[in-house]
Scaffold this active site. Structure first.
Site, PDB file in Angstrom:
ATOM      1  N   ASP A  91      15.473 -27.221 -18.709  1.00 56.54           N
ATOM      2  CA  ASP A  91      16.445 -26.530 -18.508  1.00 56.54           C
ATOM      3  C   ASP A  91      15.992 -24.823 -18.721  1.00 56.54           C
ATOM      4  O   ASP A  91      14.963 -24.727 -19.284  1.00 56.54           O
ATOM      5  CB  ASP A  91      17.666 -26.633 -19.454  1.00 56.54           C
ATOM      6  CG  ASP A  91      18.854 -26.282 -18.957  1.00 56.54           C
ATOM      7  OD1 ASP A  91      19.037 -25.798 -17.972  1.00 56.54           O
ATOM      8  OD2 ASP A  91      19.911 -26.218 -19.898  1.00 56.54           O
ATOM      9  N   HIS A  92      16.802 -23.837 -18.069  1.00 51.81           N
ATOM     10  CA  HIS A  92      16.467 -22.242 -18.404  1.00 51.81           C
ATOM     11  C   HIS A  92      17.474 -21.875 -18.776  1.00 51.81           C
ATOM     12  O   HIS A  92      18.596 -22.077 -18.576  1.00 51.81           O
ATOM     13  CB  HIS A  92      15.941 -21.957 -16.993  1.00 51.81           C
ATOM     14  CG  HIS A  92      14.819 -22.476 -16.578  1.00 51.81           C
ATOM     15  ND1 HIS A  92      13.427 -21.763 -16.180  1.00 51.81           N
ATOM     16  CD2 HIS A  92      14.105 -23.664 -15.991  1.00 51.81           C
ATOM     17  CE1 HIS A  92      12.428 -22.435 -15.678  1.00 51.81           C
ATOM     18  NE2 HIS A  92      13.215 -23.657 -15.442  1.00 51.81           N
ATOM     19  N   PRO A  93      17.201 -20.690 -19.627  1.00 51.95           N
ATOM     20  CA  PRO A  93      18.578 -20.007 -20.000  1.00 51.95           C
ATOM     21  C   PRO A  93      18.816 -19.125 -19.090  1.00 51.95           C
ATOM     22  O   PRO A  93      18.200 -18.550 -18.293  1.00 51.95           O
ATOM     23  CB  PRO A  93      17.735 -19.258 -21.124  1.00 51.95           C
ATOM     24  CG  PRO A  93      16.245 -19.053 -20.884  1.00 51.95           C
ATOM     25  CD  PRO A  93      15.934 -20.316 -20.195  1.00 51.95           C
TER      26      PRO A  93
END
Length: 253
Positions: free
Chosen positions: A84-86
């Site tokens: 996941d990425h912020p």
């Protein structure tokens, strides 16, 4: 890496069907029960795959995956548990949290990089059917008996025996009545060998459940033997009987 003929042959002898197009990343460690089929799939998980499940070609089971249960059907092109990425940081690029390959060891030690938020691991129950080209995002749990229609993107948990579809995936309907689902959850039929289920009227759900209940009470259902192997870049190796110490394996009971 791809497995050589010797490893594929050793896996076949153990009841695990692999092929030469299946790839395993260096970080992966996969606990597998016998009677599993993995065809041309990329594996990077530290997790487990239960007996009688099969994964068809072109898929990726990524590092945020904890377990795939027994008797699961994973269609071609399925992606499960990618990173996941912020979305609320300066950028979405992984250099910001000092990801390997973007920041040197010296830079990592010199600068204070913030830690990215980590979602829970993906957990796939038993008797789950995931259709072609589905994407299952990190942090999702898919319950026993659920069905995910082809092309869906699963962004939230799926309840047991529920059919979902769409982008994002939404509930279409339950597979059975609430009473039948409750009885199925109590039966946990995936604990038993296919052979001990022969003769059950599979296409008539109420009769099937009643017959399984009768066999369970009569103790004629045969539990799947508790045998476990580990797939890693070192090859295939048997796992000792102390299953409790293998944190990536969901114990069946």
């Amino acid at each position: 890496m791809k497995f050589d003929k010797q490893t594929i042959a050793a896996a076949a002898k153990a009841g695990i069907a692999l092929n030469s197009q299946m790839t395993l990343e260096k970080s992966a460690a996969v606990l597998v029960e016998p009677n599993v089929k993995i065809s041309s799939v990329q594996l990077s998980l530290k997790g487990s795959i239960g007996a009688y499940s099969y994964l068809r070609s072109g898929g990726r089971i990524a590092g945020r995956t904890e377990c795939i249960g027994r008797y699961c059907s994973i269609a071609p092109g399925v992606t499960i548990g990618d990173g996941d990425h912020p979305t609320d940081w300066l950028a979405t690029h992984p250099f910001q949290w000092a990801a390997n390959g973007w920041v040197t060891k010296e830079e990592r030690e010199t600068h204070r990089f913030p830690a990215s938020k980590v979602k829970p691991m993906v957990k796939i129950g038993n008797d789950v059917w995931i259709g072609a080209n589905v994407i299952v995002l990190s942090g999702v749990e898919i319950g026993d008996g659920a069905i995910v229609a082809g092309g869906s993107v699963v962004t939230r948990n799926v309840e047991p025996y529920t059919i979902v579809a769409g982008i994002p995936a939404k509930i279409i309907r339950p597979r059975f009545s609430g009473e039948i689902i409750t009885r199925l959850e109590a039966l946990k039929w995936w604990l038993y060998t296919p052979q001990s289920l022969f003769g059950v009227p599979f296409d008539k759900i109420e009769q099937a459940v009643s017959e399984l209940e009768r066999r369970k009470k009569a103790k004629t259902l045969v539990p799947i033997p508790q045998i476990l192997f580990k797939l890693s870049t070192a090859g295939l190796s048997p796992v000792d009987g102390m299953w409790e110490k293998h944190k990536y394996f969901r114990r069946y009971k």
